[in-house]
Scaffold this motif. Structure first.
Motif, PDB file in Angstrom:
ATOM      1  N   THR A  60      -6.642  -2.784   5.239  1.00 45.59           N
ATOM      2  CA  THR A  60      -7.596  -1.453   5.099  1.00 45.59           C
ATOM      3  C   THR A  60      -8.977  -2.028   5.445  1.00 45.59           C
ATOM      4  N   HIS A  81       4.026  -2.299  -0.293  1.00 45.02           N
ATOM      5  CA  HIS A  81       3.532  -1.935  -1.771  1.00 45.02           C
ATOM      6  C   HIS A  81       3.707  -0.587  -2.255  1.00 45.02           C
ATOM      7  N   ARG A  82       4.134  -0.309  -3.264  1.00 47.46           N
ATOM      8  CA  ARG A  82       4.387   0.897  -3.926  1.00 47.46           C
ATOM      9  C   ARG A  82       3.513   2.009  -4.203  1.00 47.46           C
ATOM     10  N   ASP A  83       2.310   1.417  -4.257  1.00 45.39           N
ATOM     11  CA  ASP A  83       1.111   2.344  -4.182  1.00 45.39           C
ATOM     12  C   ASP A  83       0.507   2.894  -2.858  1.00 45.39           C
ATOM     13  N   GLU A  85       1.240   5.606  -0.961  1.00 49.05           N
ATOM     14  CA  GLU A  85       0.916   7.091  -1.070  1.00 49.05           C
ATOM     15  C   GLU A  85      -0.393   7.350  -1.518  1.00 49.05           C
ATOM     16  N   GLN A  86      -0.715   6.517  -2.440  1.00 48.01           N
ATOM     17  CA  GLN A  86      -2.192   6.835  -3.111  1.00 48.01           C
ATOM     18  C   GLN A  86      -3.278   6.309  -2.278  1.00 48.01           C
ATOM     19  N   GLN A  87      -2.998   5.473  -1.234  1.00 43.05           N
ATOM     20  CA  GLN A  87      -3.964   4.974  -0.346  1.00 43.05           C
ATOM     21  C   GLN A  87      -4.093   5.801   0.843  1.00 43.05           C
ATOM     22  N   GLN A  90      -7.636   7.452   2.042  1.00 40.70           N
ATOM     23  CA  GLN A  90      -8.445   6.561   2.469  1.00 40.70           C
ATOM     24  C   GLN A  90      -8.069   6.183   3.902  1.00 40.70           C
ATOM     25  N   ARG A 101       6.521   2.732   4.982  1.00 33.43           N
ATOM     26  CA  ARG A 101       7.002   1.658   3.859  1.00 33.43           C
ATOM     27  C   ARG A 101       8.019   0.921   4.252  1.00 33.43           C
TER      28      ARG A 101
END
Length: 131
Positions: A60, A81-83, A85-87, A90, A101
């Motif tokens: 990032t 990283h399993r998160d 989608e949350q990123q 950004q 993924r």
């Protein structure tokens, strides 16, 4: 031949991606974010495959630094990283072309690479940004 920079701290992934992609692209690899930025400052690449979890500078931060430098190169983010989608919001704001993924199908990466190369470095296609 189109130039692709592959950035991942796992030497096995770097080697595998290089072997699979070098048939169609000129591959340069980097094992951390600082080296990736150094390479991009010295050489022009047509697309970057960038892992998010990197030593020295994470993916990032590398992407943000590229955009601050005015470099519009398409970037395909890869992460286990399993998160992820949350990123996505950004990363979309920073102009990531797509996110995949791990483990991903190499054909999906090849498809994303072709899409990125065909879009001409315009960055940030929301339809292409997916997990």
């Amino acid at each position: 031949m189109k130039r692709v920079l592959v950035v991942d701290d796992d030497p096995d992934i770097l080697e595998a991606l290089t072997l699979l992609l070098e048939v169609r692209y000129a591959i340069t690899s980097a094992g951390n974010g600082a080296l990736a930025l150094e390479l991009m400052a010295r050489h022009a690449f047509d697309v970057v495959v960038l892992d998010l979890m990197l030593p020295v500078l994470d993916g990032t931060r590398v992407l943000a630094e590229l955009r601050q430098r005015g470099n519009p190169v398409p970037v395909i983010l890869i992460s286990a990283h399993r998160d992820l989608e949350q990123q996505l919001p950004q990363h979309h704001t920073l102009g990531a072309f797509a996110s995949l993924r791990k483990p991903f199908d190499i054909r999906e990466l090849e498809r994303r690479l072709e899409e990125a190369l065909n879009q001409g470095g315009q960055g940030g296609s929301s339809s292409a940004l997916s997990g």
